[in-house]
Design an enzyme around this catalytic site. Structure first.
Site, PDB file in Angstrom:
ATOM      1  N   GLU A  47       0.856  -1.190   0.000  1.00  0.00           N
ATOM      2  CA  GLU A  47       0.000   0.000   0.000  1.00  0.00           C
ATOM      3  C   GLU A  47       0.886   1.232   0.000  1.00  0.00           C
ATOM      4  O   GLU A  47       1.958   1.238   0.610  1.00  0.00           O
ATOM      5  CB  GLU A  47      -0.909   0.019   1.241  1.00  0.00           C
ATOM      6  CG  GLU A  47      -1.750   1.291   1.299  1.00  0.00           C
ATOM      7  CD  GLU A  47      -2.893   1.250   2.292  1.00  0.00           C
ATOM      8  OE1 GLU A  47      -2.841   0.430   3.225  1.00  0.00           O
ATOM      9  OE2 GLU A  47      -3.827   2.056   2.135  1.00  0.00           O
ATOM     10  N   ASN A 371     -11.875  -2.992  -0.238  1.00  0.00           N
ATOM     11  CA  ASN A 371     -10.775  -3.296   0.673  1.00  0.00           C
ATOM     12  C   ASN A 371     -11.274  -3.897   1.974  1.00  0.00           C
ATOM     13  O   ASN A 371     -11.466  -5.092   2.086  1.00  0.00           O
ATOM     14  CB  ASN A 371      -9.945  -2.040   0.927  1.00  0.00           C
ATOM     15  CG  ASN A 371      -8.904  -2.260   2.026  1.00  0.00           C
ATOM     16  OD1 ASN A 371      -8.249  -3.300   2.046  1.00  0.00           O
ATOM     17  ND2 ASN A 371      -8.774  -1.338   2.959  1.00  0.00           N
ATOM     18  N   GLU A 372     -11.590  -3.051   2.912  1.00  0.00           N
ATOM     19  CA  GLU A 372     -11.910  -3.553   4.259  1.00  0.00           C
ATOM     20  C   GLU A 372     -13.340  -3.149   4.575  1.00  0.00           C
ATOM     21  O   GLU A 372     -13.617  -2.553   5.609  1.00  0.00           O
ATOM     22  CB  GLU A 372     -10.923  -2.904   5.233  1.00  0.00           C
ATOM     23  CG  GLU A 372     -10.706  -3.629   6.507  1.00  0.00           C
ATOM     24  CD  GLU A 372      -9.625  -2.955   7.344  1.00  0.00           C
ATOM     25  OE1 GLU A 372      -9.719  -1.721   7.606  1.00  0.00           O
ATOM     26  OE2 GLU A 372      -8.691  -3.659   7.755  1.00  0.00           O
TER      27      GLU A 372
HETATM   28  O1  AHR Z   1      -2.424  -1.504   6.793  1.00  0.00           O
HETATM   29  C1  AHR Z   1      -2.903  -0.252   7.155  1.00  0.00           C
HETATM   30  C2  AHR Z   1      -4.404  -0.174   7.010  1.00  0.00           C
HETATM   31  O2  AHR Z   1      -5.038  -1.042   7.886  1.00  0.00           O
HETATM   32  C3  AHR Z   1      -4.947  -0.581   5.677  1.00  0.00           C
HETATM   33  O3  AHR Z   1      -4.902   0.441   4.754  1.00  0.00           O
HETATM   34  C4  AHR Z   1      -6.359  -0.928   5.975  1.00  0.00           C
HETATM   35  O4  AHR Z   1      -6.887  -1.862   5.083  1.00  0.00           O
HETATM   36  C5  AHR Z   1      -6.304  -1.408   7.401  1.00  0.00           C
HETATM   37  O5  AHR Z   1      -7.252  -0.805   8.178  1.00  0.00           O
END
Ligand code: AHR
Length: 654
Positions: A47, A371-372
């Site tokens: 990232e 993503n999350e």
């Molecule tokens: O790894 C850091 C962050 O943690 C990522 O961007 C996210 O997906 C998670 O909350």
């Protein structure tokens, strides 16, 4: 099977029984194969956080090269004598172009007008290495040439090139020089000699020594650290960066491909996310864009795993979503991405890939949807994506998010839904204390063998708390991850992929700790966590085989964790054991199910009595593996497991 830990918890063991446990006997049966291990098993999560891309692996040394930061001169400083009327004007083309701004430099006197770029917390320059300067420019009037001076911390010259300019149409000009000294905090002065008016854009400086010496490429030391892990996949570009704080600043892959000067810069969402580490100069130039991510995956032998925005901005921030009836653009982005990666060179996006230099497909097999994300809004959007993608590309396996936590309300809501949807792969994230990792070493022992596969997509033991600035990449955290990973490996029929997160952190430009690899402008080092990941990646094996400790799965008895695999290609048994206790353990591993073994095994060992030990720029290998050779006694491998240690044994089957 009841493990030692469960018996203990249930109060079923007496003190004498506890003592009886003190002489562990490991048994590995190499012909009792439990499951194959996926090629993708151990991978990398990339990232652009902590200056991971701009200021990090992307080797560009000039910050804000195209004046597109919100403050157009951030990173730049004017140099001119007092009262000199020479000046700089930022012009916005206002024509919807992706790089609308440029600078008009008016040099009124030949007294010396210049622009200084400070780099990303300085520029890391290496003596005797060559550097490529480039600039887009046109002469509006007069006669001006450029002198580019690279200077050290005390303004001493360490490199110089001259670039004559001609003509009033935009052109790329270049100049090359060899640096005379090594400097971590160099700056670049661009002097405008003569008088006149010129317009400039895309002012750039790259080392010639990049990964594979690609012009405008990546920092070789950082890529090498990744390649050394032998990763099975590369997840990119994140992370929350996929989502953006709001939809407008989401990651849009189409804006990251094609000529670099046409890639639209946006703010990096980590820019001012954390009060503890504001980095207002953090933007995404996308010099490292999706083409480069695919290329990087290929270079390091990793399966590419892009994560695509699913019409949702970060739920920790704005939580904006695109309306369900307006998702077409987002879904099309996903479909086009698959075409960009795999499509024929006759297709629109496959053609672009070929034009960029890679006619062969990138062999994309995995795609993350969001993503999350969490909640009903995610399920609704995921379904739209899955329907469209599966209809056109049934062979691509989709990753579904299970929210930010490995348990609790958000997880418990999504988990059964995605199981009932028969999702391909579920992405679990765990940022938890080291103790959590130890307790969860048998997390997957009882998972449904017929359900979706698991991607442990982001994990890291947190020594203080999630997103605390005081987290440390210490041995305790790394060791707990090593112990936990024995459970991922043992359950390789369910767990198909795993990656530590985040990956990179610049010593001065970071926002989030802990991180796998730390670097500054000149150096880089792997943390103890890195070595754990690397020891798994380089000792992956092909099949999980039976390993027991006193006839039970090795998952915490006397602080011991372990698992065994075989490599059917190299014909080796590979045994991983973690001793999380403060006592040395002398034991042996009985190797069954093999005809004959080599007389000696090799061992790679990470160990230290100090659980707080971390690596640093001063001592980058304070905690790093040592190698040993151990003589076998027939089919028995004698082992001495140091307190707080992780070891990987390899024995050749003859
Ligand atoms: O790894 C850091 C962050 O943690 C990522 O961007 C996210 O997906 C998670 O909350």
């Amino acid at each position: 099977m009841r493990t030692f830990a469960t018996l203990l918890a249930a109060g079923c063991l007496s003190a004498s029984q506890l003592l009886a446990q003190t002489t562990p006997v490991f048994t590995v049966n190499a012909s009792q194969i439990n499951t194959p291990i996926q090629q993708t098993m151990w991978g990398i999560f990339f990232e652009d956080i902590n200056f991971g891309a701009d200021g990090g692996i992307y080797a560009e040394l000039v910050k804000n090269r195209s004046f597109e930061f919100a403050a157009p001169l951030m990173g730049w400083k004017e140099q001119k004598p007092k009262n000199d009327p020479s000046n700089i004007l930022i012009i916005n083309r206002g024509d919807q172009s992706n790089n609308p701004r440029y600078a008009r430099i008016t040099v009124r006197t030949p007294n010396g007008y210049g622009l200084t770029n400070e780099g990303f917390r300085g520029m890391g320059i290496k003596g005797n290495e060559q550097y490529d300067f480039s600039i887009l420019a046109r002469v509006v009037e007069g006669n001006v040439k450029l002198r580019v001076d690279l200077v050290d911390g005390t303004n001493g010259a360490i490199g110089r090139t001259s670039v004559p300019l001609d003509g009033n149409t935009w052109k790329k000009y270049t100049g090359t020089f060899t640096a005379s000294a090594t400097e971590a905090k160099a700056k670049m002065n661009v002097w405008f000699e003569g008088t006149g008016i010129i317009e400039v854009d895309m002012i750039s400086l790259f080392p010639q020594k990049t990964w594979k010496n690609r012009p405008g490429g990546l920092r070789p030391d950082l890529v090498q650290l990744l390649a050394d892990m032998k990763p099975g996949f590369l997840r990119f570009p994140g992370g929350c960066i996929v989502e953006g704080r709001e939809l407008d600043t989401r990651y849009q892959w189409k804006k990251t491909v094609g000529p670099v000067e046409d890639r639209e810069l946006i703010v990096n969402r980590w820019n001012t996310e954390f009060r503890h580490k504001l980095t207002p100069d953090y933007y995404q130039s996308f010099g490292l864009g999706f083409y480069e991510y695919f290329l990087l995956s290929e270079d390091i032998g990793a399966s590419p795993l892009p994560i695509i925005n699913c019409g949702m901005a970060c739920q920790f921030n704005s939580s904006e979503v695109a309306p369900l009836d307006a998702l077409d653009e987002y879904v099309q982005d996903a479909l086009d991405l698959i075409e960009f990666a795999n499509g024929s060179t006759d297709s629109k996006w496959g053609k672009l890939r070929a034009q960029m230099g890679h006619p062969a497909p990138f062999n994309l097999k995995l795609l993350g949807i969001g993503n999350e994300q969490w909640g009903e809004q995610y399920v609704d959007r995921y379904k739209v994506f899955a329907k469209a993608i599966k209809a056109k590309y049934p062979e691509v396996r989709l990753i579904s998010a299970l929210g930010p936590n490995p348990d609790g309300e958000l997880f418990d809501y999504l988990n059964p839904i995605f199981r009932s949807l028969k999702a391909d792969i579920l992405d679990e994230h765990y940022y938890r204390a080291p103790e959590w990792f130890l307790k969860q070493a048998n997390r997957y022992d009882n998972y449904d063998r017929n359900g979706p596969k698991i991607f442990a997509g982001e994990y890291a033991a947190q020594s203080k708390a999630v997103a605390s600035a005081d987290n440390s990449n210490n041995w305790q955290c790394a060791m707990s991850e090593a112990a936990f990973m024995t459970g991922l490996e043992r359950n390789a029929d369910v767990v198909h992929m795993a990656s530590y997160a985040p990956l990179f952190a610049h010593a001065e430009g970071w926002q989030w700790t802990p991180d796998l690899i730390w670097f500054n402008n000149l150096q880089s080092y792997g943390t103890p966590n890195y070595y754990v990941q690397k020891m798994y990646g380089t000792n992956k094996g092909t099949h999980v085989v039976s390993m027991t400790l006193n006839k039970e799965t090795v998952a915490g008895q006397q602080g011991l964790y372990g698992n065994a695999v075989i490599d059917s290609v190299s014909k080796e048994v590979i045994i991983k054991i973690v001793n999380t206790s403060d006592k040395a353990v002398t034991s042996e591993v009985a190797l069954e199910g093999v005809k004959k073994l080599a007389p000696a095994a090799t061992a790679e060992v990470l160990k230290n009595d100090n659980l707080q030990l971390a690596n640093s720029f001063a001592q980058p290998a304070a905690l790093s593996p040592s190698q040993e050779t151990i003589k076998l006694k027939g089919k028995k491998l004698p082992v001495t497991l140091a307190p707080y240690s992780f070891q990987v044994f390899r024995v050749k089957m003859l």
